[in-house]
Write an enzyme that holds these catalytic residues in place. Structure first.
Site, short mmCIF file in Angstrom:
data_model
loop_
_atom_site.label_atom_id
_atom_site.label_comp_id
_atom_site.label_asym_id
_atom_site.label_seq_id
_atom_site.Cartn_x
_atom_site.Cartn_y
_atom_site.Cartn_z
N PRO A 1 0.81 -1.23 0.00
CA PRO A 1 0.00 0.00 0.00
C PRO A 1 0.84 1.27 0.00
CG PRO A 1 -0.17 -1.16 2.10
CD PRO A 1 0.48 -2.08 1.15
N TYR A 2 2.03 1.23 0.60
CA TYR A 2 2.88 2.41 0.60
C TYR A 2 3.35 2.73 -0.82
CZ TYR A 2 6.86 5.48 1.53
OH TYR A 2 7.73 6.53 1.53
N VAL A 3 3.86 1.72 -1.52
CA VAL A 3 4.34 1.94 -2.88
C VAL A 3 3.19 2.38 -3.79
CG1 VAL A 3 5.43 0.87 -4.89
CG2 VAL A 3 6.26 0.34 -2.60
N SER B 1 0.47 3.92 -2.91
CA SER B 1 0.05 5.28 -2.57
C SER B 1 1.00 6.32 -3.15
CB SER B 1 -0.05 5.44 -1.04
OG SER B 1 1.23 5.48 -0.43
#
Length: 263
Positions: A159-161, A163
């Site tokens: 989810p970080y990448v 986002s």
């Protein structure tokens, strides 16, 4: 009259380095934190030592009301806003191959801060930057903070990448929407020597990654918050003819690490 910038997530790390660097360049700064009040106060003291004026505002950029409060308190203090650095972000560290390591709730939280927060902060400064352009032809500048993982696909979590990939695309759209009143650009840091990364990776993995950066990247450097701040402030204060640009700042690590035997 000194220019004014808001730096979100500026209690520590890259955000704090940006605030201090801005003070060195004669800017006044709104320092923002969510939980790290002690560190925010230390950044405030560093800005004041360098001759800059500053305020400290607690706000969660994932909340629209807080974004508007950040802008309102900044304008109330100085009557202008020339720059915004959307640095605040969050993640959850996910082991390679562990698809159960993140939940839909993690996606919601990470996107709310990293993507929606970037949008809401930008939206909140728009009326002021638009008015300053229309009345005085004073062009604002927004810098978003993404990651080189949007190119390498190797980051702290899915989810970080994802986002941050959305932040890169958002940058392009905002550059169109803010023109000509403001420029909008993004930096994509690689490894940064920071407490945040140390806590997330653990000491052993952090030190291994740091050693790899120092020995096997093209520039043989493990990035510092100050180096990333240099790139952010290039866009914010100097790059008067650049908008909609996404800049990788990672000592060349996105091109791949050089095998140890070749060093």
């Amino acid at each position: 009259m000194a220019k004014v910038a808001i730096v979100t997530g500026s209690a520590t790390g890259l955000g704090a380095a940006c605030a201090v660097d801005l003070a060195d360049r004669g800017w006044n700064v709104t320092i923002n934190y969510t939980k790290s009040k002690k560190e925010a106060d230390e950044t405030y003291a560093s800005v004041k030592e360098r001759g800059g004026d500053a305020i400290v505002v607690q706000a969660d950029v994932g909340r629209d009301a807080d974004c508007r409060k950040l802008v309102s308190e900044t304008f109330k203090k100085w009557g202008r806003i020339d720059g915004l650095i959307n640095n605040a972000g969050t993640t959850k560290f996910q082991a390679q191959g562990d698809f159960e390591g993140v939940t839909p709730e993690d996606f919601d939280r990470i996107f709310r801060v990293n993507v929606t927060g970037t949008y809401m902060m930008s939206r909140a400064v728009w009326p002021t930057m638009k008015k300053q352009w229309e009345e005085n032809k004073q062009r604002g500048s927004i810098v978003n903070v993404s990651t080189n993982a949007t190119v390498t696909g190797n980051g702290s979590s899915i989810p970080y990448v994802a986002s941050k990939g959305a932040v890169n695309t958002l940058t392009l759209m905002l550059a169109r929407m803010f023109a000509p009143a403001a420029r909008v650009n993004t930096i994509c840091p690689g490894f940064i020597q920071s407490r945040w990364l140390l806590n997330g990776l653990g000491e052993a993995d952090y030190n291994k990654m740091k050693d790899d950066m120092e020995q096997r990247t093209l520039l043989c450097q493990a990035g510092t918050p100050e180096q990333m701040a240099e790139a952010a402030l290039f866009f914010l204060t100097s790059a008067s003819n650049i908008t909609g640009e996404i800049l990788i700042v990672d000592a060349g690590s996105h091109l791949g690490l050089i095998p140890a035997k070749e060093r």
